[in-house]
Design an enzyme around this catalytic site. Structure first.
Site, PDB file in Angstrom:
ATOM      1  N   GLY A 228       2.514   2.334  10.776  1.00  0.00           N
ATOM      2  CA  GLY A 228       3.460   3.425  10.598  1.00  0.00           C
ATOM      3  C   GLY A 228       4.178   3.837  11.870  1.00  0.00           C
ATOM      4  O   GLY A 228       4.815   4.890  11.919  1.00  0.00           O
TER       5      GLY A 228
ATOM      6  N   ASN B   4       0.867  -1.172   0.000  1.00  0.00           N
ATOM      7  CA  ASN B   4       0.000   0.000   0.000  1.00  0.00           C
ATOM      8  C   ASN B   4       0.907   1.225   0.000  1.00  0.00           C
ATOM      9  O   ASN B   4       1.472   1.583   1.030  1.00  0.00           O
ATOM     10  CB  ASN B   4      -0.892  -0.028   1.253  1.00  0.00           C
ATOM     11  CG  ASN B   4      -1.685   1.247   1.449  1.00  0.00           C
ATOM     12  OD1 ASN B   4      -1.752   2.092   0.555  1.00  0.00           O
ATOM     13  ND2 ASN B   4      -2.281   1.396   2.612  1.00  0.00           N
TER      14      ASN B   4
HETATM   15  P1  PGA Z   1       2.820   0.326   7.686  1.00  0.00           P
HETATM   16  O1  PGA Z   1       1.356   0.525   7.080  1.00  0.00           O
HETATM   17  O2  PGA Z   1       3.362  -0.974   7.097  1.00  0.00           O
HETATM   18  O3  PGA Z   1       3.602   1.527   7.255  1.00  0.00           O
HETATM   19  O4  PGA Z   1       2.657   0.229   9.164  1.00  0.00           O
HETATM   20  C1  PGA Z   1       0.480  -0.556   6.905  1.00  0.00           C
HETATM   21  C2  PGA Z   1      -0.812  -0.060   6.323  1.00  0.00           C
HETATM   22  O5  PGA Z   1      -1.240   1.048   6.644  1.00  0.00           O
HETATM   23  O6  PGA Z   1      -1.451  -0.768   5.505  1.00  0.00           O
END
Ligand code: PGA
Length: 249
Positions: free
Chosen positions: A172, A9
């Site tokens: 995140g 994503n």
């Molecule tokens: P991240 O995001 O891997 O940066 O934690 C995952 C997501 O929001 O699908």
């Protein structure tokens, strides 16, 4: 046997040049994997990325879709338009959409229904906030988010999509759920769906998302109810993303 899926994503990141470069760096690394790999670039790069993916094993996905049929909905993108550009998948109900753009369970359920009707495979994101986990409400929240889709579309349609469990506190933040914490919720999700239809539950892919990296992917994917990952930050660097894809096998 459920085929694992690793979906990147990209969120609202990159440029035309970096999107091209990222795909160019991912493609040589995906040969020979048993898992399925997908990337979800921003809408405006879908066509370019889709053209680069042609003939490769990597699927194209979008990050959002309109609830409505094509029409007078300024700024929205309809499901048939995503199909036009070769999308297989579309993410619905990502926690950023829910939290920052006010998407309710009911709206997410409508988007899920619409995506399926138009031949897309929705990736339905569910997951609790930190305060909900701390209050012991994780299962209640995830159940509510799932039930909205079950009520709107029915269990057979839930089985035609993919579920992604993404604890909001892990997105995140660099703070991943432990494999055991994630497995517990994945098993809960599968169990809840099994209450409607055991064979749908057995076949449903449930991805984990939230700070997945090459280093923690192996432990997460070893869990019996974790069928791959939805990857944010680490999907923006080809080497990191490919390490996760290899961990999925
Ligand atoms: P991240 O995001 O891997 O940066 O934690 C995952 C997501 O929001 O699908």
């Amino acid at each position: 046997m459920r085929q694992r899926l690793v979906a990147g994503n990209w969120k609202m990141n990159g440029s035309l040049a970096s999107a091209r470069a990222l795909v160019g760096a991912i493609l040589p690394g995906v040969g020979g994997l048993k898992s399925e790999v997908a990337v979800c670039p921003p809408y405006v790069y879908l066509e370019t990325v889709g053209a680069l993916l042609k003939g490769s094993p990597v699927a194209l996905g979008a990050q959002n879709v309109a609830r409505e049929d094509p029409g007078a909905f300024t700024g929205e993108i309809a499901a048939p338009m995503l199909r036009d550009l070769g999308c297989k998948y579309v993410i619905v109900g990502h926690s950023e959409r829910r939290a920052l753009y006010g998407e309710s369970d009911a709206l997410v359920a409508e988007k899920y229904w619409r995506a399926l009707r138009e031949g897309l495979v929705p990736i339905l994101c569910v997951g609790e906030l930190l305060e909900e986990r701390d209050a012991g409400h994780t299962e209640q929240v995830v159940a509510r988010q799932l039930d909205a889709v079950l009520t709107r579309s029915g269990v057979a349609d839930l089985g035609r999509g993919v579920v992604a469990y993404e604890p909001v506190w892990a997105i995140g933040t660099g703070r991943t759920a432990t494999p055991e914490q994630a497995q517990e919720v994945h098993a809960f999700i599968r169990g809840r769906i099994a209450g409607h239809d055991p064979s749908v539950a057995a076949g449903l892919r449930i991805l984990y998302g939230g700070s997945v990296k090459g280093s923690n992917a192996v432990g997460l994917f070893a869990m019996p109810d974790i069928d791959g990952g939805l990857i944010g930050g680490a999907s923006l660097l080809a080497e990191d993303f490919l390490a996760i894809c290899r961990a999925a096998g």
